[in-house]
Design a protein around this motif. Structure first.
Motif, short mmCIF file in Angstrom:
data_model
loop_
_atom_site.label_atom_id
_atom_site.label_comp_id
_atom_site.label_asym_id
_atom_site.label_seq_id
_atom_site.Cartn_x
_atom_site.Cartn_y
_atom_site.Cartn_z
N GLU A 171 -7.56 -0.33 -2.40
CA GLU A 171 -6.33 -1.10 -2.15
C GLU A 171 -6.45 -1.90 -0.86
O GLU A 171 -6.10 -3.08 -0.81
N ALA A 214 -13.38 0.37 2.94
CA ALA A 214 -12.76 -0.92 2.59
C ALA A 214 -13.62 -2.08 3.09
O ALA A 214 -13.83 -3.07 2.39
N ARG A 217 -1.00 5.68 -7.43
CA ARG A 217 -1.95 4.61 -7.17
C ARG A 217 -2.93 4.52 -8.33
O ARG A 217 -3.47 5.53 -8.77
N SER A 218 -3.20 3.31 -8.81
CA SER A 218 -4.20 3.12 -9.85
C SER A 218 -5.59 2.99 -9.24
O SER A 218 -6.58 3.08 -9.94
N LYS A 219 -5.65 2.77 -7.91
CA LYS A 219 -6.92 2.63 -7.21
C LYS A 219 -6.94 3.56 -6.01
O LYS A 219 -5.89 3.91 -5.47
N MET A 272 0.82 -1.20 0.00
CA MET A 272 0.00 0.00 0.00
C MET A 272 0.86 1.26 0.00
O MET A 272 0.46 2.31 0.44
N THR A 320 -11.69 5.69 5.31
CA THR A 320 -11.05 4.77 4.37
C THR A 320 -11.21 3.33 4.84
O THR A 320 -11.54 2.44 4.05
N ASP A 369 -8.96 -4.74 -1.29
CA ASP A 369 -8.36 -5.86 -2.05
C ASP A 369 -7.40 -6.65 -1.17
O ASP A 369 -7.33 -7.89 -1.25
N LEU A 370 -6.63 -5.94 -0.34
CA LEU A 370 -5.68 -6.61 0.54
C LEU A 370 -6.41 -7.51 1.55
O LEU A 370 -6.02 -8.66 1.78
N ARG A 414 -8.16 -10.26 -11.97
CA ARG A 414 -7.58 -9.49 -10.88
C ARG A 414 -6.07 -9.71 -10.85
O ARG A 414 -5.60 -10.76 -11.16
N ARG A 437 -7.30 4.57 -2.08
CA ARG A 437 -6.67 3.89 -0.94
C ARG A 437 -7.61 2.85 -0.32
O ARG A 437 -7.19 1.76 0.07
#
Length: 246
Positions: free
Chosen positions: A13, A53, A6-8, A1, A49, A16-17, A246, A10
């Motif tokens: 990210e 998530a 960043r393409s995404k 991270m 954030t 996804d993690l 993905r 925060r």
């Protein structure tokens, strides 16, 4: 991270993690994920954030949140999902080129505990509620009842939202596609109450398709929620499913 670009967002990210950890079995089904505060400290992110998530995991069907009980893992693999480009926001709101929005009521309210959790805000904070009709452009026939819920934060044009004459235009500008990163959608079934049924000229308790959409900005912060109720025969939603790489 970490990194300079960043393409995404925060929150995506982090989502996804956490999803990858669940799929690996690091958080088995039935166990609790770290709390929002623990995620903030561990990954050096803000509270909203971390909350966004976790909302991503809920949308994927991986976890379930209950007030006072934490976030519990309910599946190891995500349910089938579809992705839609954010520049179709006019279609999602259904008051673009083929329909218009008639605002019936606009009010400022104080969030109780349940509404605060729904809107990702603190209990006692103010929010806006808009009660609207979706009208077909050519016939002006009512096609759906729409409720819009907006947390009042810095930058929200509250007075323009409360002015019914300008509410629809303000809403369109507020949801300008360039500021959005994600729209989360849930489709389910419910029934119309007497008031909304009368607006649509149908019988009360008629079945309804309910479409709930949560609009988020680039930081994952919730901008607003729309809840649309559609009677039988007046709405269809078409999508194309493709394999996710993905």
């Amino acid at each position: 991270m970490t990194g300079t670009r960043r393409s995404k967002p925060r929150y995506a990210e982090l989502g996804d993690l956490l999803q990858a950890a669940i799929e690996k079995g690091d958080h088995p089904v039935g166990t609790l994920l770290p709390t929002e505060l623990e995620l903030c400290e561990r990954f050096n992110v803000s509270r909203h954030t971390a909350r966004a998530a976790l909302a991503q995991l809920i949308s994927a069907g991986l976890v379930q949140r209950r007030p006072g009980a934490g976030t519990r893992v309910i599946a190891q693999n995500a349910a089938m999902r579809y992705e839609q480009q954010i520049d179709t926001v006019d279609l999602l709101m259904q008051y673009g080129n083929t329909a218009r929005l008639e605002v019936l009521e606009a009010e400022r309210l104080i969030a109780d505990l349940a509404m605060a959790q729904y809107l990702d805000i603190a209990e006692g904070k103010d929010y806006l509620r808009l009660h609207c009709l979706r009208l077909e452009e050519h016939t002006h026939a009512p096609g759906a009842v729409i409720e819009v819920l907006i947390p009042i934060r810095t930058g929200v044009p509250t007075e323009r939202f409360l002015d019914i004459a300008s509410t629809a235009r303000t809403l369109a500008r507020f949801l300008e596609p360039g500021r959005l990163s994600r729209v989360e959608q849930v489709f389910d079934a419910t029934a119309f109450d007497a008031g909304d049924a009368k607006l649509l000229d149908i019988r009360k308790h008629e079945p309804a398709l309910r479409v709930q959409r949560r609009y988020r900005d680039a930081q994952g912060r919730l901008l607003l929620i729309t809840i649309s109720l559609h009677p039988p025969g007046r709405f269809a939603y078409s999508m194309v499913l493709s394999r996710s790489h993905r």
